[in-house]
Every structure is written in C-alpha cells, then in structure tokens.
Write an enzyme that holds these catalytic residues in place. Structure first.
Site, PDB file in Angstrom:
ATOM      1  N   ARG A  62      29.226  45.535  44.062  1.00 39.05           N
ATOM      2  CA  ARG A  62      29.400  44.986  42.812  1.00 39.05           C
ATOM      3  C   ARG A  62      28.204  45.331  41.806  1.00 39.05           C
ATOM      4  O   ARG A  62      28.431  45.092  40.533  1.00 39.05           O
ATOM      5  CB  ARG A  62      29.790  43.752  42.762  1.00 39.05           C
ATOM      6  CG  ARG A  62      28.993  42.475  43.340  1.00 39.05           C
ATOM      7  CD  ARG A  62      29.716  41.174  43.415  1.00 39.05           C
ATOM      8  NE  ARG A  62      29.446  40.193  42.310  1.00 39.05           N
ATOM      9  CZ  ARG A  62      30.038  38.883  42.591  1.00 39.05           C
ATOM     10  NH1 ARG A  62      30.328  38.553  43.749  1.00 39.05           N
ATOM     11  NH2 ARG A  62      29.711  38.098  41.397  1.00 39.05           N
ATOM     12  N   ASN A 114      35.694  38.915  42.295  1.00 34.87           N
ATOM     13  CA  ASN A 114      34.583  39.686  42.239  1.00 34.87           C
ATOM     14  C   ASN A 114      33.709  40.415  43.806  1.00 34.87           C
ATOM     15  O   ASN A 114      33.568  41.418  43.936  1.00 34.87           O
ATOM     16  CB  ASN A 114      33.350  39.001  41.668  1.00 34.87           C
ATOM     17  CG  ASN A 114      33.865  38.362  40.355  1.00 34.87           C
ATOM     18  OD1 ASN A 114      34.572  38.642  39.551  1.00 34.87           O
ATOM     19  ND2 ASN A 114      33.260  37.195  40.107  1.00 34.87           N
ATOM     20  N   ASP A 115      34.170  39.253  44.593  1.00 31.13           N
ATOM     21  CA  ASP A 115      33.895  39.819  46.036  1.00 31.13           C
ATOM     22  C   ASP A 115      34.790  40.308  46.555  1.00 31.13           C
ATOM     23  O   ASP A 115      34.447  41.510  47.458  1.00 31.13           O
ATOM     24  CB  ASP A 115      33.169  38.608  46.719  1.00 31.13           C
ATOM     25  CG  ASP A 115      31.634  38.113  46.524  1.00 31.13           C
ATOM     26  OD1 ASP A 115      30.835  39.277  46.238  1.00 31.13           O
ATOM     27  OD2 ASP A 115      31.477  36.922  46.337  1.00 31.13           O
ATOM     28  N   CYS A 138      39.249  32.699  40.454  1.00 30.57           N
ATOM     29  CA  CYS A 138      38.225  32.457  39.924  1.00 30.57           C
ATOM     30  C   CYS A 138      37.245  33.571  39.469  1.00 30.57           C
ATOM     31  O   CYS A 138      36.110  33.478  38.978  1.00 30.57           O
ATOM     32  CB  CYS A 138      37.621  31.226  40.310  1.00 30.57           C
ATOM     33  SG  CYS A 138      36.959  31.584  41.887  1.00 30.57           S
ATOM     34  N   HIS A 189      25.917  38.598  38.383  1.00 33.01           N
ATOM     35  CA  HIS A 189      25.813  37.389  37.681  1.00 33.01           C
ATOM     36  C   HIS A 189      25.355  37.482  36.228  1.00 33.01           C
ATOM     37  O   HIS A 189      25.336  36.668  35.491  1.00 33.01           O
ATOM     38  CB  HIS A 189      25.015  36.360  38.789  1.00 33.01           C
ATOM     39  CG  HIS A 189      26.182  36.040  39.772  1.00 33.01           C
ATOM     40  ND1 HIS A 189      26.233  36.874  41.085  1.00 33.01           N
ATOM     41  CD2 HIS A 189      27.269  35.232  39.816  1.00 33.01           C
ATOM     42  CE1 HIS A 189      27.264  36.261  41.724  1.00 33.01           C
ATOM     43  NE2 HIS A 189      27.790  35.454  40.872  1.00 33.01           N
ATOM     44  N   ARG A 197      29.879  26.964  39.744  1.00 32.60           N
ATOM     45  CA  ARG A 197      28.783  27.568  40.390  1.00 32.60           C
ATOM     46  C   ARG A 197      27.801  26.756  40.709  1.00 32.60           C
ATOM     47  O   ARG A 197      26.737  26.761  40.033  1.00 32.60           O
ATOM     48  CB  ARG A 197      28.519  29.049  40.168  1.00 32.60           C
ATOM     49  CG  ARG A 197      29.634  29.984  40.121  1.00 32.60           C
ATOM     50  CD  ARG A 197      28.859  31.209  39.602  1.00 32.60           C
ATOM     51  NE  ARG A 197      29.888  32.451  39.816  1.00 32.60           N
ATOM     52  CZ  ARG A 197      30.892  32.969  38.989  1.00 32.60           C
ATOM     53  NH1 ARG A 197      30.877  32.182  37.851  1.00 32.60           N
ATOM     54  NH2 ARG A 197      31.395  34.082  39.213  1.00 32.60           N
ATOM     55  N   GLU A 253      37.882  35.268  49.250  1.00 32.22           N
ATOM     56  CA  GLU A 253      36.990  36.617  48.742  1.00 32.22           C
ATOM     57  C   GLU A 253      36.375  37.519  49.889  1.00 32.22           C
ATOM     58  O   GLU A 253      35.835  38.574  49.481  1.00 32.22           O
ATOM     59  CB  GLU A 253      35.881  35.965  47.838  1.00 32.22           C
ATOM     60  CG  GLU A 253      34.645  35.076  48.521  1.00 32.22           C
ATOM     61  CD  GLU A 253      33.674  34.238  47.885  1.00 32.22           C
ATOM     62  OE1 GLU A 253      33.340  34.960  46.668  1.00 32.22           O
ATOM     63  OE2 GLU A 253      33.263  33.483  48.129  1.00 32.22           O
ATOM     64  N   ARG A 287      32.327  24.415  43.663  1.00 33.29           N
ATOM     65  CA  ARG A 287      32.105  25.120  44.615  1.00 33.29           C
ATOM     66  C   ARG A 287      31.087  24.729  45.422  1.00 33.29           C
ATOM     67  O   ARG A 287      29.607  24.527  44.914  1.00 33.29           O
ATOM     68  CB  ARG A 287      32.175  26.622  44.333  1.00 33.29           C
ATOM     69  CG  ARG A 287      31.893  27.600  45.478  1.00 33.29           C
ATOM     70  CD  ARG A 287      31.844  28.972  45.068  1.00 33.29           C
ATOM     71  NE  ARG A 287      30.598  29.350  44.190  1.00 33.29           N
ATOM     72  CZ  ARG A 287      30.642  30.780  43.813  1.00 33.29           C
ATOM     73  NH1 ARG A 287      31.688  31.532  43.688  1.00 33.29           N
ATOM     74  NH2 ARG A 287      29.519  31.068  42.949  1.00 33.29           N
TER      75      ARG A 287
END
Ligand code: PEP
Ligand code: MG
Length: 575
Positions: free
Chosen positions: A469, A458-459, A506, A191, A298, A435, A334
């Site tokens: 990650r 990403n996940d 996303c 992040h 987020r 994800e 989200r």
C-alpha cells in the site's frame, strides 16, 4: 520553467504557495588530518553552541504546539549536547589523533550508540542511542555548514515537499502554515495520506520525482482533488487552481448543511456513518462533520506521540475523553497496531524485509514482548468503558486461535478489575478487524465468536492483491472495486448477518464515493471514514435507494470481470 507532475490524489483541497523542502541534506565528509587542533576544537564548540540554540528554539515551539510532555524529548537531546564526558572525549580524539572535528564526533558518538544499542532488551538504552544519533546529526550539519530541515519551525505559508513523510512527520505539520504536501512515494492509504485527510491538508503522494524537480522557494500549485501539481505556474494556471479551490469550498459548504441530518437513503433505510480518529484532538473534526459514531480509533498514535510507553493512567484519560466526548454514541477502539509504517522510537523492533507482513499489531500484543503493553491497554480501556459506549477490536487477526488468545487476555483483565471493585461496563462489544484474507474467507467461523467485524480494506486490498500500500509503483493494484475484493467483502457481511452480528468498514474504501453505492447494496451496516468524508457520503446516500443498490451490487459481484467494468456500472447507476 513551468512543469506539471501527476501523483496520487491523497487529500482534497487546493493550494498555491512556495515549496519547503523536507529533504535530508548530504552529510558526508572526509576524515582529514589537522595541525591546528585548537582551531578544530573551537569549530566543535561553535557547532555545539549553534545546535544548543536551535534545539532550545525547537523545544519551545514543541511545548507551545504539542505540549510539555512531547517537548521533553528535546531535553534529552540538550542533555546529550552538554554531556561533559562525551564532549571531552570528542575533543581528546581531535587532539590525540590530529583529525577534523567531523570524524572525531562520528567516532565517539558511534561508539556510544553501539554501546547503548548492545543493551538490546532495554528500551531506555535504545532511546539514549536514538537521542545521540539525532544530536550527532545536528552537530555534524553545523560543522558542515548545511541546514537540517525542521518542519516544526515553519512560520510562513508553504507546500511541504518530501521524498516521504512518516506519520510522525505529518503530525508535526502546522496547518496554519503548511497549505499542502507533495511526496515522491506513498499511496492513498499510507498513514501520512490518511492523516492529511483528517488534518484537512491537501496532499498528493507518489509523484515519483517531486524532490528531484523542485528547489526550495519555487512556487507550487497543488490540486489534491485530482493529483496535479504545477511547478512555477503561470498567472493563468494559478488562477485556474484558485478557482478549483473556491469551487471545492462551495461544494463543502453545501455538504455542511447536512451536518445535523440523519443518514437515511431515498427509500428510508438508515446507515451508520462514523469517523476514524487518531487522537482525542480529532473529536472536534468528528463533531464538525456530523459523524454518528467513531468506527476506528487508531490508538497507536497515542504510543507514537509519547516519549515512552503511555502509562495505564495516560491511556485511561485519553479513552475516557473520547468516550465522554461522544456521549452515548458508539466508539470502536482498536488495540494498538504498531509496526508496518508506524514505529515507536522507544521500541526497537528487529529490522524486517517485509514489515507489513511481519511482526506488527496483534502479533506483538500476543507475544512475550507485548504482553505487558497489551494488558495495560486492555485495563485502561475497561476502566474507561464506564464513561461511554465502548467497543473494542483487535487488528490484524489471521486465525481464530489469535482471536481466542486476545479475548482470553481481555476476559482475564476484565475479571481482575471487577475483583478489585472497579466499575466496568457490561455491554462492551468485542470484535475484530477483517484485514487479512484468511479471516475474510473464514468469516463464517469468526462470526460465531466475535460481536462484530470491521473491514480494514487498506490492508485487506494490499494483502489480497499482493501489492504494498506504500508503493506508488504498484498503486494501480489498489483496486477496491475489483470483483475479487467485492466478493470477499460480501462474504464477510453475509457471515456476520447469518449470526445476527453487524459488519462495518473502517478502511478508506468506506468513504470512497464509487464504492459506497455497492457497499450499501451489499448491506454493510456501518461506514467509518476520515471525518472529512462523512458529509459528502451522507449527501450521496440520501440520493440513492437501497433496492436499486442491491441490484447494482449483484451485477458488480456476478456480471463484472474487472474493476473498470464495475466503475462504469456505478457511474451509469449513480449519474
Ligand atoms: C485498514 O487496514 O484498512 C485499517 C483501517 O487500518 P490501518 O489503515 O491503520 O492499517
Ligand atoms: Mg490495517
């Protein structure tokens, strides 16, 4: 001596400036006996006075740059410093036991911390424990004569060097002075890397050894586009980096011409280009980069930036500001995704071996601990829905049962508000992030019940490849173009379309220039990315035809065995 290090290019841009080391100093000490306890008490008083002065400065700076609410955390710290009972006990400890101030400080503060932490179901007490721990560290540093790094007080141009940066460290960086950052660990989708892109701070992560190689004040040349950093560069190297920076700025100026343009391919098909945000402040970047929607808000940053759980009213104001700021354009919010690398100082979660596989996101929202938090958030969102085009999605959904439970809570809160006479939009779409591989595989079933999918690569990539990650040692396994990942994504898109639903993405892959052509060919409907990637993606899409990209995607899905083959295929097609 000139030295070059390679890391993971995490945020585009180039900088040359001196290093600011954001590294925790050694605070170890020995317990020793003292005869002159008066002198020891005086050392303690001096350290307390210096800590107070320092904290007052930090508080003032925080109030200016972050606002009064954020600055209030430091009031709690200042209160600890002037707590007569605790200070009295430390001095008494020095006197009675004839020990140095360091060990008396540690003994007494540890006792208080232990006491507050034992009240483990009380968030307020947990916060007090955290405040005392922080303050004790500061006083100890003054006793030992070492300086604690303090990014909020940086007032000259620097490159921040750190072992790692948490999202909250990153949020404190002032763009005016922090020209770049370089870390030992982390990946492209940590992040802090994602935030660097939205703050437009050039960044390199995962160099493994930058903190071991760099001293405070060394000059660093950083190229975040390719991931190169040079320690003590020659004049020639500096000039070379500065030229790369100027070329990048010229390229950006070209892309900026597309700010008002439609995102239409060479053969006339429109794709929705959206931006990811973390706070209402990011709206400026969304507009400056001509994004057509917000594909991921987020919301956990709202929780992370606040000294305590944000109230329904605080949340309502934030969501309303974003919805109003976007007019009738869609905003996908989200629900909170706490856990993993995103922690809340006031919510103590049990220590876990694998936080990314643990108690996070919707798993917290659906548990007893999160019930109130989740319902408060849903109410704030539902109330804000009257002010724009709201879409809601749940993170980290693994099973249909989880989705149904979350949707049921949403329906209940919605009905309650309607019964109370509150205006709630009747066009809110409710979707999920894809994800977790389980949800990607079962997308055909999910598609019957949700309004949309947003693929969180990403996940999804870390779980599919079983590669953390955040861990630079396995970052070679972050393979967005691996045919296995592409097939999962294709399944998700096709499943959505079979039920007349839309599928977006996303995760960072949505703005990845090698992935975009394939995703266009697979029929992805919405691409949501760091705002700073929107214009270059629009520029790329305008050059490509969807028919050609379909052929390309087909080959990538069916003929390629490896990620390398896919890259080669795309490079050939998009030259
Ligand atoms: C993702 O996992 O792709 C995503 C967008 O969510 P986050 O990066 O916040 O985990
Ligand atoms: Mg995620």
């Amino acid at each position: 001596m000139v030295e070059m290090l390679k890391g993971i290019a995490a945020s585009d841009g180039v900088a040359v400036a001196k290093a600011y080391l954001l590294v925790q100093p050694d605070l170890s000490f020995n317990k020793i006996s003292v005869d002159d306890t008066e002198a020891e008490a005086k050392r303690l008083d001096d350290a307390l006075a210096k800590s107070t002065e320092e904290l007052q400065q930090i508080r003032e700076k925080a109030a200016q740059s972050l606002g009064e609410a954020e600055a209030q955390v430091f009031d709690a710290h200042l209160m600890v410093l002037s707590d007569p009972e605790m200070i009295g006990q430390i001095k008494q400890n020095v006197k009675d036991n004839k020990v140095n101030a360091e060990s008396a400080l540690k003994e007494v503060t540890d006792m208080y911390i232990g006491m507050f932490e034992a009240m483990d179901d009380n968030a307020y007490m947990q916060e007090r424990a955290a405040d005392i721990r922080d303050v004790a560290k500061r006083v100890l540093a003054h006793l030992l004569g070492v300086t604690l790094p303090n990014p909020s007080m940086i007032n000259e141009e620097v490159v921040v060097v750190a072992h790692d940066l948490t999202p909250s460290d990153t949020a404190q960086l002032d763009r005016k002075f922090v020209k770049a950052f370089v870390t030992d660990i982390g990946g492209r989708t940590s992040h802090s890397a994602i935030m660097a892109r939205s703050l437009e701070i050039p960044a390199i992560v995962g160099t493994k050894e930058i903190t071991a190689k760099v001293k405070a004040g060394d000059i660093l040349a950083v190229n975040g586009i390719i991931g190169d950093v040079i320690i003590d560069p020659t004049e020639e190297q500096k000039a070379e980096f500065q030229k790369a920076g100027a070329d990048f700025a010229a390229q950006k100026a070209e892309w900026e011409k597309l700010k008002e343009a439609d995102t239409v391919t060479a053969d006339g098909k429109h794709f929705e280009l959206a931006a990811n945000i973390g706070t209402p402040k990011d709206l400026e970047g969304v507009h400056n980069n001509g994004a057509e929607a917000i594909g991921l808000y987020r919301t956990e940053f709202l929780y992370m930036d606040s000294p305590d759980f944000p109230t329904e009213e605080d949340q309502f104001e934030a969501y309303k500001a974003v919805l109003e700021g976007m007019g009738d354009k869609p905003v996908v919010v989200r629900t909170m995704d706490i856990g993993g690398d995103k922690e809340l100082p006031y919510l103590t979660l049990p220590h876990e071996m694998n936080p990314f596989l643990g108690y996070r996101a919707l798993r917290i929202s659906l548990s007893e601990l999160g019930d109130d938090m989740f319902r408060t958030q849903l109410r704030a969102l539902l109330r804000a829905s009257a002010f724009g085009n709201l879409r809601i999605m749940f993170p980290m959904v693994a099973t249909l049962k989880e989705f149904r439970a979350a949707k049921k809570m949403y329906d209940e809160e919605r009905q309650k508000l309607i019964n109370e006479g509150v205006t709630v939009s009747d066009t809110i779409q409710v979707g999920i992030m894809i994800e977790i591989p389980a949800a990607a595989v079962l997308a055909d079933k999910f598609a019957k019940e949700v309004d949309f999918f947003s693929i969180g690569t990403n996940d999804l990539i870390q779980y599919t490849m079983a590669a953390d990650r955040m861990n630079e040692r396995v970052s070679y396994l972050y393979q967005p173009y691996n045919p296995s990942i592409l097939r999962l994504i294709k399944n998700v898109i096709d499943s959505a379309h079979a039920e007349g639903k839309w599928a977006g993405m996303c995760g960072e892959m949505a703005g990845d220039q090698t992935a975009v052509p394939i995703l266009m060919g697979m029929g992805l409907d919405e691409f949501s990315m760091s705002a700073t990637s929107v214009l270059k993606t629009r520029s790329l899409m305008k050059r490509l035809s969807t028919e050609d990209m379909k052929v390309l995607a087909d080959k990538a899905l069916n003929d390629c065995d490896t990620m390398e083959e896919v890259i080669e295929l795309v490079e050939e097609a998009v030259k």
